[in-house]
Design an enzyme around this catalytic site. Structure first.
Site, short mmCIF file in Angstrom:
data_model
loop_
_atom_site.label_atom_id
_atom_site.label_comp_id
_atom_site.label_asym_id
_atom_site.label_seq_id
_atom_site.Cartn_x
_atom_site.Cartn_y
_atom_site.Cartn_z
N GLY A 93 -4.24 -6.65 21.71
CA GLY A 93 -3.47 -5.97 22.90
C GLY A 93 -2.90 -6.82 23.73
O GLY A 93 -2.43 -6.17 24.81
N HIS A 143 0.90 -15.09 28.93
CA HIS A 143 0.39 -15.94 30.00
C HIS A 143 -1.10 -15.59 30.34
O HIS A 143 -1.28 -14.61 30.59
CB HIS A 143 1.34 -15.86 31.26
CG HIS A 143 0.95 -16.88 32.38
ND1 HIS A 143 2.04 -17.59 33.03
CD2 HIS A 143 -0.19 -16.80 33.21
CE1 HIS A 143 1.25 -18.29 34.14
NE2 HIS A 143 -0.10 -17.97 34.13
N HIS A 185 -4.64 -14.21 31.34
CA HIS A 185 -5.20 -13.59 32.48
C HIS A 185 -6.11 -13.03 32.21
O HIS A 185 -6.67 -12.66 31.09
CB HIS A 185 -3.91 -12.53 33.03
CG HIS A 185 -3.50 -11.80 31.71
ND1 HIS A 185 -2.60 -11.91 30.87
CD2 HIS A 185 -3.71 -10.51 31.64
CE1 HIS A 185 -2.45 -11.06 29.88
NE2 HIS A 185 -3.02 -10.07 30.34
#
Ligand code: AMP
Ligand code: ZN
Length: 112
Positions: free
Chosen positions: A91, A96, A98
């Protein structure tokens, strides 16, 4: 900085966010599409596509220290969920790294 990476733009202050916490290494801000009453993202300022790409245990430690400081600041230490989606199959939409912090409602297990 990776071209066209939305979180690099956030780290560079090119995109406005609802800031929760910032250090030399990371930024924590409110998710624009909150999935719970509290939904914060913690990102390294430096670009890593996924958790698999960061070979820096010290920075990883700092990111989780950032999580600890965010939950303390928001007073949600007694119940929150952290999520790192890695890869499209899991998903991940923004490539980047996180850490999601979610709180303020009951969570089920297993996750969806
Ligand atoms: P993931 O699916 O794990 O890659 O999560 C990406 C998250 O980034 C989603 O929850 C989005 O709502 C969030 N997001 C995308 N763009 C922004 C933005 N400009 N500000 C805040 N959150 C964002
Ligand atoms: Zn980036």
């Amino acid at each position: 900085m990776s071209e066209n990476c939305i979180f690099c733009k956030i780290a560079n202050k090119e995109i406005k966010i609802d800031l929760v916490l910032e250090t030399e290494d990371l930024v924590a801000f409110k998710d624009i599409n909150a999935q719970a009453p509290f939904h914060i993202l913690v990102i390294p300022k430096k670009h890593y596509e996924t958790l698999n790409d960061i070979k820096n245990p010290e920075l990883l430690g700092k990111l989780f220290e950032g999580v600890q400081n965010v939950v303390k600041k928001l007073n949600i230490e007694d119940g929150y969920r952290t999520v790192i989606n890695t890869g499209k199959k899991a998903g991940q939409e923004v490539f980047h790294l996180h850490i999601h912090i979610l709180a303020g409602r009951p969570f089920t297990w297993p996750p969806g």
